[in-house]
Every structure is written in structure tokens, then in C-alpha cells.
Design a protein around this motif. Structure first.
Motif, PDB file in Angstrom:
ATOM      1  N   CYS A 133       0.839  -1.124   0.028  1.00  0.00           N
ATOM      2  CA  CYS A 133      -0.016   0.030   0.037  1.00  0.00           C
ATOM      3  C   CYS A 133       0.877   1.161   0.097  1.00  0.00           C
ATOM      4  N   ARG A 134       0.637   2.065  -0.926  1.00  0.00           N
ATOM      5  CA  ARG A 134       1.488   3.242  -0.946  1.00  0.00           C
ATOM      6  C   ARG A 134       1.059   4.181   0.108  1.00  0.00           C
ATOM      7  N   LEU A 135       2.174   5.013   0.473  1.00  0.00           N
ATOM      8  CA  LEU A 135       1.925   5.888   1.591  1.00  0.00           C
ATOM      9  C   LEU A 135       1.773   7.568   0.758  1.00  0.00           C
ATOM     10  N   THR A 136       0.831   8.265   1.082  1.00  0.00           N
ATOM     11  CA  THR A 136       0.601   9.475   0.639  1.00  0.00           C
ATOM     12  C   THR A 136       1.639  10.470   1.326  1.00  0.00           C
ATOM     13  N   ARG A 137       1.661  10.553   2.456  1.00  0.00           N
ATOM     14  CA  ARG A 137       2.522  11.200   3.276  1.00  0.00           C
ATOM     15  C   ARG A 137       2.519  10.701   4.759  1.00  0.00           C
ATOM     16  N   ILE A 138       3.423  11.124   5.479  1.00  0.00           N
ATOM     17  CA  ILE A 138       3.523  11.088   7.051  1.00  0.00           C
ATOM     18  C   ILE A 138       3.629  12.628   7.359  1.00  0.00           C
ATOM     19  N   HIS A 139       2.821  12.914   8.224  1.00  0.00           N
ATOM     20  CA  HIS A 139       3.021  14.357   8.921  1.00  0.00           C
ATOM     21  C   HIS A 139       3.385  14.316  10.476  1.00  0.00           C
ATOM     22  N   LEU A 140       3.395  15.609  10.972  1.00  0.00           N
ATOM     23  CA  LEU A 140       3.730  15.569  12.252  1.00  0.00           C
ATOM     24  C   LEU A 140       2.551  16.684  12.934  1.00  0.00           C
ATOM     25  N   GLU A 141       1.776  16.436  13.746  1.00  0.00           N
ATOM     26  CA  GLU A 141       0.952  17.289  14.462  1.00  0.00           C
ATOM     27  C   GLU A 141       0.940  17.228  16.103  1.00  0.00           C
ATOM     28  N   GLU A 142       0.134  17.712  16.770  1.00  0.00           N
ATOM     29  CA  GLU A 142       0.177  17.765  18.213  1.00  0.00           C
ATOM     30  C   GLU A 142      -1.117  17.048  18.425  1.00  0.00           C
ATOM     31  N   ASP A 143      -1.117  16.210  19.596  1.00  0.00           N
ATOM     32  CA  ASP A 143      -2.468  15.642  20.016  1.00  0.00           C
ATOM     33  C   ASP A 143      -3.325  16.642  20.569  1.00  0.00           C
ATOM     34  N   THR A 144      -4.674  16.312  20.790  1.00  0.00           N
ATOM     35  CA  THR A 144      -5.541  17.070  21.497  1.00  0.00           C
ATOM     36  C   THR A 144      -5.641  16.380  23.037  1.00  0.00           C
ATOM     37  N   GLY A 145      -6.300  17.227  23.985  1.00  0.00           N
ATOM     38  CA  GLY A 145      -6.784  16.615  25.309  1.00  0.00           C
ATOM     39  C   GLY A 145      -7.847  15.628  25.199  1.00  0.00           C
ATOM     40  N   LYS A 146      -8.242  15.207  26.352  1.00  0.00           N
ATOM     41  CA  LYS A 146      -9.338  14.010  26.387  1.00  0.00           C
ATOM     42  C   LYS A 146     -10.347  14.498  27.243  1.00  0.00           C
ATOM     43  N   SER A 147     -11.655  14.334  26.217  1.00  0.00           N
ATOM     44  CA  SER A 147     -12.890  14.561  27.319  1.00  0.00           C
ATOM     45  C   SER A 147     -13.367  13.369  27.829  1.00  0.00           C
ATOM     46  N   THR A 161     -24.520  14.105  32.094  1.00  0.00           N
ATOM     47  CA  THR A 161     -24.724  15.529  32.805  1.00  0.00           C
ATOM     48  C   THR A 161     -23.686  16.410  32.724  1.00  0.00           C
ATOM     49  N   HIS A 162     -22.496  16.088  32.660  1.00  0.00           N
ATOM     50  CA  HIS A 162     -21.307  16.859  32.717  1.00  0.00           C
ATOM     51  C   HIS A 162     -20.053  16.131  32.055  1.00  0.00           C
ATOM     52  N   SER A 163     -19.169  17.117  31.504  1.00  0.00           N
ATOM     53  CA  SER A 163     -17.869  16.685  30.781  1.00  0.00           C
ATOM     54  C   SER A 163     -16.685  16.847  31.609  1.00  0.00           C
ATOM     55  N   LEU A 164     -15.733  16.219  31.622  1.00  0.00           N
ATOM     56  CA  LEU A 164     -14.350  16.655  32.027  1.00  0.00           C
ATOM     57  C   LEU A 164     -13.178  16.721  31.030  1.00  0.00           C
ATOM     58  N   VAL A 165     -12.448  17.524  31.132  1.00  0.00           N
ATOM     59  CA  VAL A 165     -11.311  17.675  30.213  1.00  0.00           C
ATOM     60  C   VAL A 165      -9.734  17.230  30.947  1.00  0.00           C
ATOM     61  N   ASP A 166      -8.983  16.280  30.233  1.00  0.00           N
ATOM     62  CA  ASP A 166      -7.857  16.279  30.591  1.00  0.00           C
ATOM     63  C   ASP A 166      -6.957  16.477  29.705  1.00  0.00           C
ATOM     64  N   PHE A 167      -5.752  17.515  30.225  1.00  0.00           N
ATOM     65  CA  PHE A 167      -4.874  18.180  29.005  1.00  0.00           C
ATOM     66  C   PHE A 167      -3.631  17.457  28.898  1.00  0.00           C
ATOM     67  N   ASN A 168      -3.381  16.312  29.873  1.00  0.00           N
ATOM     68  CA  ASN A 168      -2.278  15.665  29.857  1.00  0.00           C
ATOM     69  C   ASN A 168      -1.899  15.274  28.461  1.00  0.00           C
ATOM     70  N   ARG A 169      -2.782  14.745  27.426  1.00  0.00           N
ATOM     71  CA  ARG A 169      -2.440  14.589  26.100  1.00  0.00           C
ATOM     72  C   ARG A 169      -2.349  15.519  25.022  1.00  0.00           C
ATOM     73  N   ALA A 170      -2.721  16.889  25.550  1.00  0.00           N
ATOM     74  CA  ALA A 170      -2.802  17.999  24.484  1.00  0.00           C
ATOM     75  C   ALA A 170      -1.332  18.052  24.274  1.00  0.00           C
ATOM     76  N   GLY A 171      -0.915  18.195  22.917  1.00  0.00           N
ATOM     77  CA  GLY A 171       0.497  18.481  22.720  1.00  0.00           C
ATOM     78  C   GLY A 171       1.417  17.277  22.501  1.00  0.00           C
ATOM     79  N   VAL A 172       0.699  16.191  22.843  1.00  0.00           N
ATOM     80  CA  VAL A 172       1.677  14.977  22.454  1.00  0.00           C
ATOM     81  C   VAL A 172       2.024  14.873  21.335  1.00  0.00           C
ATOM     82  N   PRO A 173       3.287  14.575  20.828  1.00  0.00           N
ATOM     83  CA  PRO A 173       3.602  14.470  19.173  1.00  0.00           C
ATOM     84  C   PRO A 173       2.818  13.275  18.890  1.00  0.00           C
ATOM     85  N   LEU A 174       2.136  13.473  17.519  1.00  0.00           N
ATOM     86  CA  LEU A 174       1.211  12.740  16.857  1.00  0.00           C
ATOM     87  C   LEU A 174       1.843  12.639  15.589  1.00  0.00           C
ATOM     88  N   MET A 175       2.117  11.280  15.065  1.00  0.00           N
ATOM     89  CA  MET A 175       2.335  11.444  13.636  1.00  0.00           C
ATOM     90  C   MET A 175       1.034  10.925  12.760  1.00  0.00           C
TER      91      MET A 175
END
Ligand SMILES: [Zn+2]
Length: 505
Positions: A133-147, A161-175
Motif C-alpha cells: 500500500c502506497r503512503l501519501t505522506r506522513i506528517h507531524l502534529e500535536e494531539d488534543t486533550g481528552k474529554s 450530565t457533565h464533561s471533564l477535560v484532561d489536558f495531559n495528552r494535549a500537545g503529545v507528538p502525533l504522527m
């Protein structure tokens, strides 16, 4: 592009016409770095919520990102593993959209100038045949937090009834690995993902744990008449949390689209979520309009320039890649695809196998010991084969003793266990302790005579037609020889004695 597109086998028949499935896969893989993509916060899974955060990954006004060099290098290595081109110049862009767990309201990603372009992932299907399977590209970005959504029964936002956000994952390098639409079946999709996983783990690029979310994938799927050049309308499937659910989700979506087309309907372009419990996909959101992310180059980050010497250095750091190794094991060593994948997927086993083979040991007997007794002992003791007292030289000797029929399989098994605890040379143990297999007809006949005499009742049973007692009698001869008799010869001489054409009778 369509000129090079291969057609696969028909996935379904619709109104008497064979249709093929056309799939592309987008994979998000969290990179195994010590720190996040643009700040010094730790990149670890499972920490207390919101403990690995700082003004940068919380998107505070005025905080400035600093790119993580290790993340960039890991991604480039991933690309090199698949023969991707590493452009001399690439840059980060802002992808603008609102998401409650993305504090900046934009994600730093790469738009038109990613770190890698092109490349090919090769894999083996379960029957051993090759796919790619051919790859189009691999790029780098940052992950989001987690709700997390609380108060609803299934953890989904509906009914919560309510949502909580954890930002530990925000900014984790994501390919993000984007494939061309080259995948034609569910087994090929899984084999492709396994090849990615195997390669990323071997390179130390990522842990690739789907259950911890360090690999997440979306499958784009459409159907078209076999041989057609045009694509059908595709849907995107999300939320699969194992390779098995990827396979099931694809099979379910092929069946769903086929049913719509069969009934004369039209597939709607949309994102569909996979429901593991129900084994079906459901509509999540329509994709009729393309999103406008208003990408623009991130003014806080300078473009990345790669000197050819940087790429050459990273290329020099590459280890033996797993997929070519599997190909070599199957094509030139004639191991089965399962054997080849097992030795490559267990750390250290492939190197141990290669070192043993380099000493002249025959492939099949070697792999049987490596994946059989040695892998079992490693499991039982928690010591890897490479760290055990068994050396490739000792295994090569053992293999030679078995191949020359100097020892039988029972003795070989006992010797592996002894080597595992004490080390040493199997050839020396066999010579010192007289463990060599007894293949002398006279000696075997003497043993047979003893057993026949001591088991008159069983011998009568045998002669009366209950021939299945033969196995018991062979066992007695083996026992009498303290495991050293050649089992084939023992059975042959015993049978001759019982059937009455041997002096032992
Ligand atoms: Zn941070």
C-alpha cells in the motif's frame, strides 16, 4: 494515478455484478518521546489528569512553542523505513477548528509541506502472499486533550450530565500516516496496520498500543464495480480499538454499502462510528461539505530545513527492519508466515535465530526450537532467550545432533531444559553421559525381548487384534532404554517381534 491502481478480487456481488472494496487508511500514532511536541511537559500515559501541563500546552496567550527535535527525527525514521522522500524543506501550519479539548482552538499540524512524502508499506497476507500500500505522506502534529462524559451509561456525550477535560495528552507528538486508496480487503487492512505497528515498535518510534490510544485509525471505504476507474462514494469509519474491530468494521461496512446499492440507493458521504458491542457502524456526521480549516503557516514556528547529512545520519541509525526480514524468512528460509512473524515480533528472537543459522544450523529444526522450547522457557522464566545461558552456538550443536539422528527428540527436549538452566555444550553432554540415541538393531531387539517377556497379557491382546496397545509397548521399550532408543526403530523391531518374524519373538 488510476493507471497504477491495482484491482483486487471482488468483495461482493451486487445485482450480479462483482464489486471491489477500495480503502485508504489514516493512522494517528503517538510518538514515544520523553516530552511533548512543543513544550517540556512529560509525555506519559495514565498520569493523574492535568498534571503534565504548562502554559504552552494549555494554550495560554503569549506562550510560545518550541519544536521537539526527537519527535521530528522519529517521524523521519518512520518515513525512511518505508522509502518515503524527505523533502529538504517543510513547515508547520495552524489547522483552525473548535474542539473543547483543544485549548488553543487550533491544532499545529502540517498542510502542504509535510515531513515525508510517498513511500510504500509492504506486508504479508495470512496466506503468505505479498501485498503493498502506497503512503501519501506522513506528517507531524500535536494531539488534543481528552474529554470524558459523565452521567451517561455508556460514557458517550448523549445523555451525560457533565464533561471533564484532561489536558495531559494535549500537545503529545502525533504522527499521521495517510495511505493511498490501495487496500482491497479487511485482511489486507489488518496486515497493513500490523506492518506499520511492527516497524514502529522495532524503530522505537511508538509503543503502538491501540488500547491506550497510541494508535488510532480511520478507514475510508467505498465500493465500485470491479475494473471501474471511478471511485464510489466513500464513508469514513472511526472508533475501532483493536485490529480485530478494524476487520469487523470493514466487513460490516462493505455489507451495509452493498445492501444500499443493491436496493438502488445512494451511499451518503459521512463519518460513521463503529459500535463494538453491536458489530455495526452508525452515522456520526455528514461529510457532504469539505471542512474549511483555514490552514496558514504557524507564525510562531520557523520552517524545518533538512540537510542531506541529517537524513544520512538518521538513515545510518536504522536497524534491520522487520518486514524485509519476514520476507527473507518466508522466501529464502522457507519458514511459514506465522513462524516468520512470530520470531520477528518477539524481541531478540530473530537475532538469535540468525546467529544460529550463521553457524550452519538448518532452518526448520532451528525455528522449531526457537519458537517451541526456547520461547516456552522464556515465557515460564521471564528471561529472554538472548539473556538465557543458551547460546546460538549451543543451539546450533543441538540442531546438528538432532539432524544427524545422534539424539532422539526426547533427549533433545531434556537437553534444552538443561542448557536453559546450566548452559554448556550439548555435544559434550551427549558424549560425557552417553545420551546418544540407540540405533543398533541388536541392542533394540534385546530391549524388545525384555518388554515382550514382561508384558505377556498385553502381547496376547495385540496378537488377538487389539493393535492399539502397540503404543504402550513402544513406550515401555523407550522407558527401558532410558529414553535413548531410536523410537522409529523401536516401533519397527517391536512390530516385527509381535508379528512373529523376528528372533525376539
Ligand atoms: Zn506543556
Amino acid at each position: 494515478m488510476s493507471a497504477t491502481l491495482e484491482h483486487g478480487a471482488a468483495a461482493v456481488t451486487i445485482g450480479g455484478v462483482p464489486y471491489e472494496a477500495v480503502m485508504g487508511i489514516e493512522c494517528h500514532v503517538e510518538l514515544k518521546t520523553d516530552t511533548k511536541m512543543f513544550c517540556g511537559c512529560r509525555n506519559v500515559f495514565g498520569a493523574e489528569p492535568n498534571t503534565n501541563v504548562c502554559p504552552v500546552c494549555l494554550g495560554m496567550p503569549g506562550a510560545l512553542p518550541v519544536p521537539n527535535r526527537a519527535a521530528i527525527e522519529l517521524l523521519v525514521k518512520a518515513g525512511l523505513a518505508f522509502g518515503s522522500e524527505i523533502p529538504a524543506f517543510s513547515k508547520f501550519d495552524r489547522k483552525n477548528y473548535f474542539y473543547p479539548d483543544m485549548p488553543k482552538d487550533y491544532q499545529i499540524s502540517q498542510f502542504d509541506m509535510p515531513l515525508t512524502q510517498g513511500g510504500v508499506v509492504t506486508f504479508r497476507l495470512p496466506d503468505g502472499s505479498k501485498g503493498s500500500c502506497r503512503l501519501t505522506r506522513i506528517h507531524l502534529e500535536e494531539d488534543t486533550g481528552k474529554s470524558s462524559h459523565a452521567g451517561s451509561r455508556d460514557g458517550r456525550i448523549a445523555g451525560s450530565t457533565h464533561s471533564l477535560v484532561d489536558f495531559n495528552r494535549a500537545g503529545v507528538p502525533l504522527m499521521e500516516c495517510v495511505s493511498d486508496p490501495d487496500i482491497r480487503s479487511a485482511p489486507a487492512a489488518v496486515a497493513y496496520l500490523e506492518a506499520l505497528k511492527r516497524t514502529f515498535v522495532a524503530l522505537g518510534v511508538s509503543d503502538v498500543k491501540m488500547e491506550e490510544g497510541s494508535l488510532r485509525c480511520d478507514v475510508n471505504l467505498s465500493l465500485r464495480p470491479l475494473g471501474a476507474a471511478e471511485y464510489g462514494t466513500k464513508t469514513e469509519i472511526k472508533n475501532m480499538n483493536s485490529f480485530n474491530s478494524v476487520r469487523r468494521a470493514i466487513e460490516s461496512e462493505i455489507a451495509r454499502q452493498a445492501e444500499i446499492l443493491e436496493g438502488g440507493g445512494r451511499v451518503v458521504q459521512e463519518t460513521r462510528g463503529w459500535n463494538e458491542a453491536e458489530g455495526t457502524t452508525h452515522a456520526m456526521r455528514s461529510k457532504e461539505q469539505a471542512h474549511d480549516y483555514r490552514y496558514f503557516p504557524d507564525p510562531d514556528l520557523t520552517p524545518i530545513e533538512f540537510a542531506p547529512s541529517d537524513v544520512a545520519r538518521l538513515r545510518a541509525e536504522m536497524i534491520a527492519l522487520p518486514q524485509p526480514r519476514i520476507d527473507r524468512y518466508v522466501d529464502t528460509e522457507h519458514l511459514s508466515i506465522v513462524q516468520a512473524q512470530q520470531i520477528v515480533d518477539t524481541p531478540g528472537l530473530a537475532d538469535f535465530y540468525d546467529a544460529t543459522r550463521a553457524l550452519g544450523a538448518v532452518p526448520q529444526t532451528t525455528v522449531n526450537f526457537v519458537l517451541g522450547d526456547l520461547a516456552r522457557l522464556a515465557n515460564e522464566t521471564g528471561i529472554s532467550v538472548a539473556d538465557s545461558p543458551v547460546t546460538p552456538a549451543a543451539l546450533a550443536e543441538l540442531v546438528a545432533l538432532v539432524e544427524a539422528k545422534t539424539i532422539n527428540s526426547k533427549t533433545a527436549k531434556d537437553l534444552v531444559a538443561r542448557l536453559w538452566s546450566e548452559g554448556g555444550s550439548p555435544a559434550k553432554l551427549v558424549a560425557d553421559e552417553g545420551l546418544g540415541q540407540v540405533s543398533d538393531t541388536g541392542a533394540i531387539d534385546a530391549l524388545v525381548a525384555e518388554i515382550v517377556a514382561a508384558n505377556a497379557k498385553t502381547v496376547d491382546d495385540y496378537r488377538a487384534g487389539k493393535t492399539k496397545v502397540l503404543g504402550f509397548l513402544v513406550g515401555q521399550v523407550m522407558k527401558q532404554s532410558r529414553g535413548k532408543a531410536n523410537p522409529t526403530l523401536a516401533e519397527e523391531r517391536l512390530r516385527a517381534a509381535l508379528d512373529g518374524d523376528s528372533p525376539a519373538a
